[in-house]
Design a protein around this motif. Sequence first.
Motif, PDB file in Angstrom:
ATOM      1  N   TYR A  54      -0.559   4.832  -0.549  1.00  0.00           N
ATOM      2  CA  TYR A  54      -1.548   5.273  -0.019  1.00  0.00           C
ATOM      3  C   TYR A  54      -0.362   5.592   1.330  1.00  0.00           C
ATOM      4  CZ  TYR A  54      -4.939   3.869  -2.520  1.00  0.00           C
ATOM      5  OH  TYR A  54      -6.354   4.029  -3.681  1.00  0.00           O
ATOM      6  N   TRP A  92       0.923  -1.360  -0.149  1.00  0.00           N
ATOM      7  CA  TRP A  92       0.032   0.532   0.158  1.00  0.00           C
ATOM      8  C   TRP A  92       0.866   1.184  -0.199  1.00  0.00           C
ATOM      9  CZ3 TRP A  92      -4.376  -1.050  -1.888  1.00  0.00           C
ATOM     10  CH2 TRP A  92      -4.204  -2.133  -1.558  1.00  0.00           C
ATOM     11  N   SER A 121      -3.203   6.934   7.807  1.00  0.00           N
ATOM     12  CA  SER A 121      -4.287   6.638   7.993  1.00  0.00           C
ATOM     13  C   SER A 121      -5.234   7.981   7.123  1.00  0.00           C
ATOM     14  CB  SER A 121      -4.255   7.543   9.766  1.00  0.00           C
ATOM     15  OG  SER A 121      -3.435   8.620   9.503  1.00  0.00           O
ATOM     16  N   THR A 122      -4.085   8.432   6.634  1.00  0.00           N
ATOM     17  CA  THR A 122      -4.463   9.676   5.458  1.00  0.00           C
ATOM     18  C   THR A 122      -5.274   9.508   4.268  1.00  0.00           C
ATOM     19  OG1 THR A 122      -2.310  10.212   4.100  1.00  0.00           O
ATOM     20  CG2 THR A 122      -2.492  11.432   5.808  1.00  0.00           C
ATOM     21  N   ASN A 123      -4.998   8.129   4.254  1.00  0.00           N
ATOM     22  CA  ASN A 123      -5.771   6.985   2.766  1.00  0.00           C
ATOM     23  C   ASN A 123      -6.206   5.765   3.205  1.00  0.00           C
ATOM     24  OD1 ASN A 123      -2.860   8.068   1.326  1.00  0.00           O
ATOM     25  ND2 ASN A 123      -5.037   9.031   0.134  1.00  0.00           N
ATOM     26  N   LYS A 124      -7.324   5.776   3.166  1.00  0.00           N
ATOM     27  CA  LYS A 124      -8.185   5.551   3.499  1.00  0.00           C
ATOM     28  C   LYS A 124      -8.453   4.138   2.761  1.00  0.00           C
ATOM     29  CE  LYS A 124     -13.748   3.853   5.139  1.00  0.00           C
ATOM     30  NZ  LYS A 124     -14.648   3.475   5.059  1.00  0.00           N
ATOM     31  N   ILE A 125      -8.509   2.431   2.814  1.00  0.00           N
ATOM     32  CA  ILE A 125      -8.473   1.550   1.806  1.00  0.00           C
ATOM     33  C   ILE A 125      -9.879   1.146   2.144  1.00  0.00           C
ATOM     34  CG2 ILE A 125      -6.609  -0.797   1.408  1.00  0.00           C
ATOM     35  CD1 ILE A 125      -4.645   0.605   2.500  1.00  0.00           C
ATOM     36  N   ASP A 126     -10.298   0.533   1.357  1.00  0.00           N
ATOM     37  CA  ASP A 126     -11.415   0.791   1.123  1.00  0.00           C
ATOM     38  C   ASP A 126     -11.367  -0.652   1.282  1.00  0.00           C
ATOM     39  OD1 ASP A 126     -11.683   0.798  -1.307  1.00  0.00           O
ATOM     40  OD2 ASP A 126     -12.741   2.371  -1.803  1.00  0.00           O
TER      41      ASP A 126
END
Length: 233
Positions: free
Chosen positions: A30, A25, A33-38
Motif C-alpha cells: 500500500y 502497510w 495516499s494512492t491506496n486506501k486502507i479501509d
Amino acid sequence: MQSNTIFVKKYRENEISQINENEIWRYAGYKGSTNKIDRELIEVFEEVKNDLSGAFSYKVCYRRMELKWEKGEPLLPFSAKSKALFQLLTDCNEIILFAATVGLETDRYIAKQQKISPVKSLIANAYGAERIERLCDAFCDNIQKDFSSENLFTTKRFSPGYGDLPLETQIELFNLLDCSRQIGVSLNESLLMSPSKSVTAIMGLKSKKCENKTVGKCKECTNHDCQFRKQEF
C-alpha cells in the motif's frame, strides 16, 4: 573478544520496538495516499496480530572480527567486493557480522492462510517483515550501547543483496556465523533463508562517530521504482 567466538542474543517481545503499522502497510504494497486502507483491512490486520500473538521467536547470532586494510580496500572475511560497503566501512578496524530471525511460526501461519485467506497471508507476510526489521534495529542499538564503553561507534547495517553487495555473500556469512546451529536458520540453493523472516548483515566499528547514521535506506537507494519504497501515509 575472540574473532572466532559466535554469540547469541534472544529477545522478549517487550524488548522490541512497538509495531510500526505504516511499515506493515508499505510491505503489503500500500503506497500511502494512492491506496486506501479501509476498515475491513484494518480489522483483518487486527485478526492477524491476535493470531500471531506470542508467535515470534526473536534471535540473533553475531561475531566481532578484526578488519585490516590493504591498498585502500578492507580485507573482509568473505570474497565479495562492494564499493558501497567499502565506503561504509571507511575508518573501521573491526566489523560485526550478524544474522537475525523471528522464527518459523510466521511462515507456517502464512502458508496456512494462503489456502484460506490470501489477504491474511499478505498482511502476515508484511507483519513478519516489519518484525524482523525491528529486531535488527533493537540488536544494532544494543551493540552500540555495548561498545560505547570502548569508545567505539557502529555504522549502519548492510545486507547481501542491497546495493552492489551480491546476494551470494549469504553463503559465506552463513558459514562464518554457523546460522543453522546457532539460531536455526538455513539457506537453500536459491539463496532463500528459512525461516523466511530472517536477515544477515554487516556493520562496521570505528572510533569516530558515524555521520548520517539514521538516514533511511530508501532515501539512499537509487531504485526509485521499488514497490517497497517508503511513502507517507
